[in-house]
Write a protein that holds these residues in place. Structure first.
Motif, PDB file in Angstrom:
ATOM      1  N   PRO A   7     -37.450 -16.424 -30.715  1.00  0.00           N
ATOM      2  CA  PRO A   7     -38.167 -17.651 -31.131  1.00  0.00           C
ATOM      3  C   PRO A   7     -37.285 -18.895 -31.148  1.00  0.00           C
ATOM      4  O   PRO A   7     -37.766 -20.007 -30.881  1.00  0.00           O
ATOM      5  N   ARG A   8     -36.025 -18.739 -31.433  1.00  0.00           N
ATOM      6  CA  ARG A   8     -35.130 -19.897 -31.477  1.00  0.00           C
ATOM      7  C   ARG A   8     -34.928 -20.476 -30.071  1.00  0.00           C
ATOM      8  O   ARG A   8     -34.905 -21.699 -29.891  1.00  0.00           O
ATOM      9  N   LEU A   9     -34.809 -19.607 -29.073  1.00  0.00           N
ATOM     10  CA  LEU A   9     -34.691 -20.092 -27.693  1.00  0.00           C
ATOM     11  C   LEU A   9     -36.012 -20.720 -27.247  1.00  0.00           C
ATOM     12  O   LEU A   9     -36.027 -21.752 -26.571  1.00  0.00           O
ATOM     13  N   ASP A  42     -34.383  -6.523 -22.795  1.00  0.00           N
ATOM     14  CA  ASP A  42     -34.687  -6.799 -24.200  1.00  0.00           C
ATOM     15  C   ASP A  42     -33.609  -6.359 -25.172  1.00  0.00           C
ATOM     16  O   ASP A  42     -33.385  -6.998 -26.185  1.00  0.00           O
ATOM     17  N   GLU A  43     -32.952  -5.262 -24.851  1.00  0.00           N
ATOM     18  CA  GLU A  43     -32.062  -4.667 -25.841  1.00  0.00           C
ATOM     19  C   GLU A  43     -30.669  -5.288 -25.849  1.00  0.00           C
ATOM     20  O   GLU A  43     -29.870  -5.016 -26.747  1.00  0.00           O
ATOM     21  N   ALA A  44     -30.364  -6.113 -24.852  1.00  0.00           N
ATOM     22  CA  ALA A  44     -28.975  -6.551 -24.685  1.00  0.00           C
ATOM     23  C   ALA A  44     -28.610  -7.684 -25.636  1.00  0.00           C
ATOM     24  O   ALA A  44     -29.348  -8.656 -25.792  1.00  0.00           O
ATOM     25  N   THR A  45     -27.450  -7.557 -26.262  1.00  0.00           N
ATOM     26  CA  THR A  45     -26.901  -8.632 -27.091  1.00  0.00           C
ATOM     27  C   THR A  45     -25.528  -9.083 -26.580  1.00  0.00           C
ATOM     28  O   THR A  45     -25.041 -10.120 -27.015  1.00  0.00           O
ATOM     29  N   GLU A  46     -24.926  -8.291 -25.701  1.00  0.00           N
ATOM     30  CA  GLU A  46     -23.604  -8.625 -25.169  1.00  0.00           C
ATOM     31  C   GLU A  46     -23.630  -8.489 -23.643  1.00  0.00           C
ATOM     32  O   GLU A  46     -24.236  -7.540 -23.116  1.00  0.00           O
ATOM     33  N   VAL A  47     -22.936  -9.373 -22.962  1.00  0.00           N
ATOM     34  CA  VAL A  47     -22.787  -9.255 -21.508  1.00  0.00           C
ATOM     35  C   VAL A  47     -22.314  -7.852 -21.127  1.00  0.00           C
ATOM     36  O   VAL A  47     -22.796  -7.250 -20.160  1.00  0.00           O
ATOM     37  N   ILE A  48     -21.364  -7.333 -21.901  1.00  0.00           N
ATOM     38  CA  ILE A  48     -20.730  -6.071 -21.510  1.00  0.00           C
ATOM     39  C   ILE A  48     -21.639  -4.871 -21.728  1.00  0.00           C
ATOM     40  O   ILE A  48     -21.282  -3.757 -21.331  1.00  0.00           O
ATOM     41  N   GLN A  49     -22.801  -5.065 -22.339  1.00  0.00           N
ATOM     42  CA  GLN A  49     -23.772  -3.967 -22.448  1.00  0.00           C
ATOM     43  C   GLN A  49     -24.602  -3.812 -21.178  1.00  0.00           C
ATOM     44  O   GLN A  49     -25.274  -2.786 -21.007  1.00  0.00           O
ATOM     45  N   LEU A  50     -24.628  -4.817 -20.348  1.00  0.00           N
ATOM     46  CA  LEU A  50     -25.409  -4.711 -19.112  1.00  0.00           C
ATOM     47  C   LEU A  50     -24.787  -3.668 -18.190  1.00  0.00           C
ATOM     48  O   LEU A  50     -23.575  -3.453 -18.204  1.00  0.00           O
ATOM     49  N   GLU A  51     -25.616  -3.047 -17.373  1.00  0.00           N
ATOM     50  CA  GLU A  51     -25.103  -2.165 -16.316  1.00  0.00           C
ATOM     51  C   GLU A  51     -24.340  -3.010 -15.297  1.00  0.00           C
ATOM     52  O   GLU A  51     -24.627  -4.208 -15.129  1.00  0.00           O
ATOM     53  N   ALA A  52     -23.434  -2.383 -14.570  1.00  0.00           N
ATOM     54  CA  ALA A  52     -22.578  -3.125 -13.631  1.00  0.00           C
ATOM     55  C   ALA A  52     -23.377  -3.954 -12.615  1.00  0.00           C
ATOM     56  O   ALA A  52     -23.040  -5.121 -12.371  1.00  0.00           O
ATOM     57  N   PRO A  53     -24.450  -3.426 -12.002  1.00  0.00           N
ATOM     58  CA  PRO A  53     -25.190  -4.282 -11.055  1.00  0.00           C
ATOM     59  C   PRO A  53     -25.811  -5.509 -11.736  1.00  0.00           C
ATOM     60  O   PRO A  53     -25.860  -6.588 -11.132  1.00  0.00           O
ATOM     61  N   ASP A  54     -26.259  -5.347 -12.962  1.00  0.00           N
ATOM     62  CA  ASP A  54     -26.791  -6.497 -13.704  1.00  0.00           C
ATOM     63  C   ASP A  54     -25.682  -7.497 -14.035  1.00  0.00           C
ATOM     64  O   ASP A  54     -25.906  -8.719 -14.002  1.00  0.00           O
ATOM     65  N   ARG A  55     -24.504  -6.999 -14.335  1.00  0.00           N
ATOM     66  CA  ARG A  55     -23.399  -7.928 -14.617  1.00  0.00           C
ATOM     67  C   ARG A  55     -23.076  -8.762 -13.378  1.00  0.00           C
ATOM     68  O   ARG A  55     -22.867  -9.974 -13.463  1.00  0.00           O
ATOM     69  N   ALA A  82     -21.116 -17.446 -23.507  1.00  0.00           N
ATOM     70  CA  ALA A  82     -22.007 -16.438 -24.074  1.00  0.00           C
ATOM     71  C   ALA A  82     -21.519 -16.219 -25.497  1.00  0.00           C
ATOM     72  O   ALA A  82     -20.456 -15.625 -25.701  1.00  0.00           O
ATOM     73  N   LEU A  83     -22.255 -16.759 -26.468  1.00  0.00           N
ATOM     74  CA  LEU A  83     -21.808 -16.681 -27.861  1.00  0.00           C
ATOM     75  C   LEU A  83     -22.741 -15.748 -28.628  1.00  0.00           C
ATOM     76  O   LEU A  83     -22.423 -14.607 -28.885  1.00  0.00           O
ATOM     77  N   GLY A  84     -23.901 -16.252 -29.024  1.00  0.00           N
ATOM     78  CA  GLY A  84     -24.861 -15.353 -29.669  1.00  0.00           C
ATOM     79  C   GLY A  84     -24.554 -15.074 -31.125  1.00  0.00           C
ATOM     80  O   GLY A  84     -24.998 -14.076 -31.678  1.00  0.00           O
ATOM     81  N   ASN A  85     -23.795 -15.955 -31.769  1.00  0.00           N
ATOM     82  CA  ASN A  85     -23.515 -15.748 -33.188  1.00  0.00           C
ATOM     83  C   ASN A  85     -24.753 -16.031 -34.039  1.00  0.00           C
ATOM     84  O   ASN A  85     -24.882 -15.513 -35.144  1.00  0.00           O
ATOM     85  N   LEU A  86     -25.652 -16.855 -33.549  1.00  0.00           N
ATOM     86  CA  LEU A  86     -26.861 -17.209 -34.292  1.00  0.00           C
ATOM     87  C   LEU A  86     -28.103 -16.565 -33.698  1.00  0.00           C
ATOM     88  O   LEU A  86     -29.021 -16.210 -34.433  1.00  0.00           O
ATOM     89  N   VAL A  87     -28.171 -16.448 -32.402  1.00  0.00           N
ATOM     90  CA  VAL A  87     -29.329 -15.878 -31.700  1.00  0.00           C
ATOM     91  C   VAL A  87     -28.855 -14.603 -31.008  1.00  0.00           C
ATOM     92  O   VAL A  87     -28.108 -14.669 -30.033  1.00  0.00           O
ATOM     93  N   PRO A  88     -29.269 -13.443 -31.525  1.00  0.00           N
ATOM     94  CA  PRO A  88     -28.688 -12.209 -30.987  1.00  0.00           C
ATOM     95  C   PRO A  88     -29.089 -11.893 -29.549  1.00  0.00           C
ATOM     96  O   PRO A  88     -28.323 -11.235 -28.836  1.00  0.00           O
ATOM     97  N   GLN A  89     -30.254 -12.332 -29.110  1.00  0.00           N
ATOM     98  CA  GLN A  89     -30.671 -12.013 -27.737  1.00  0.00           C
ATOM     99  C   GLN A  89     -29.645 -12.566 -26.744  1.00  0.00           C
ATOM    100  O   GLN A  89     -29.304 -13.750 -26.801  1.00  0.00           O
TER     101      GLN A  89
END
Lengths: 132, 132
Positions: A7-9, A42-55, A82-89
């Motif tokens: 919602p914040r975005l 939907d589930e990602a909060t960190e760049v490094i959680q993405l699969e390699a092709p998505d990265r 890529a910060l996400g300290n306030l908006v986890p998505q």
């Protein structure tokens, strides 16, 4: 899984386009040409959680966004974050900067309240993304 | 072409390792686990200037750095940034953050003067990178 923006975005930015991986938003701050890339994972909060092709795809979409912003005469430097300290998505900022902009040389994040676009200027930014 | 670190990076951070693309530095600020990745491409000032294979490799090294930092119990969030408003040589920050750290929830860049490491804590951070 249905993709939904945080919602914040939703409140702070305008929808511009859906690229292969990311929803592309224009931050509603007329002081900076500022795109936000939101991977539709939907589930990602960190760049490094993405699969390699998505990265890799994210990096290519960051590059595409940066090249669009560099077509604007006022853009002297790109800031990518890529910060996400306030908006986890997970979301990635790609911001066009120049000496003398309000936050220069510091980061734009948390600097000062946004100055919303007027309709014409917003249409120009959305058009930049949709043409690119 | 001989690779040389910008003097400001040389002054503010410690050499940890050379990975395939990047020189890896530990920022000399004991308040945050903070790595800086410097692609050994002398001419680059923007991520988007790198060739596509280098961009993919940079993303993989960002991921490697982020995963190392996430092994530290105090790291709740990663902040990744490529700014370069003050230091033109391309470099990417990968910073471990947690609620209650000095700059939380704002960005670390430009927040407040660094607090240098003592020798033992610095050795610990360099060891983390060199073991990973």
């Amino acid at each position: 899984m249905t993709f939904a923006l945080h919602p914040r975005l939703e409140a702070d930015a305008h929808f511009a386009a859906d690229w292969q991986l990311c929803r592309v938003l224009v931050m509603n701050d007329a002081r900076y040409p500022w795109l936000v890339l939101v991977p539709r994972r939907d589930e990602a909060t960190e760049v490094i959680q993405l699969e390699a092709p998505d990265r890799t795809q994210l990096m290519e979409e960051i590059t595409r966004a940066g090249r669009l912003l560099q077509t604007l005469p006022e853009v002297a430097k790109l800031n990518i974050g890529a910060l996400g300290n306030l908006v986890p998505q997970l979301h990635v900022h790609v911001v066009g900067r120049h000496p003398g902009d309000p936050a220069w040389p510091g980061p734009v994040w948390g600097h000062s309240p946004a100055v919303p676009y007027d309709a014409d200027a917003l249409a120009g930014m959305l058009g930049l993304v949709r043409a690119g």
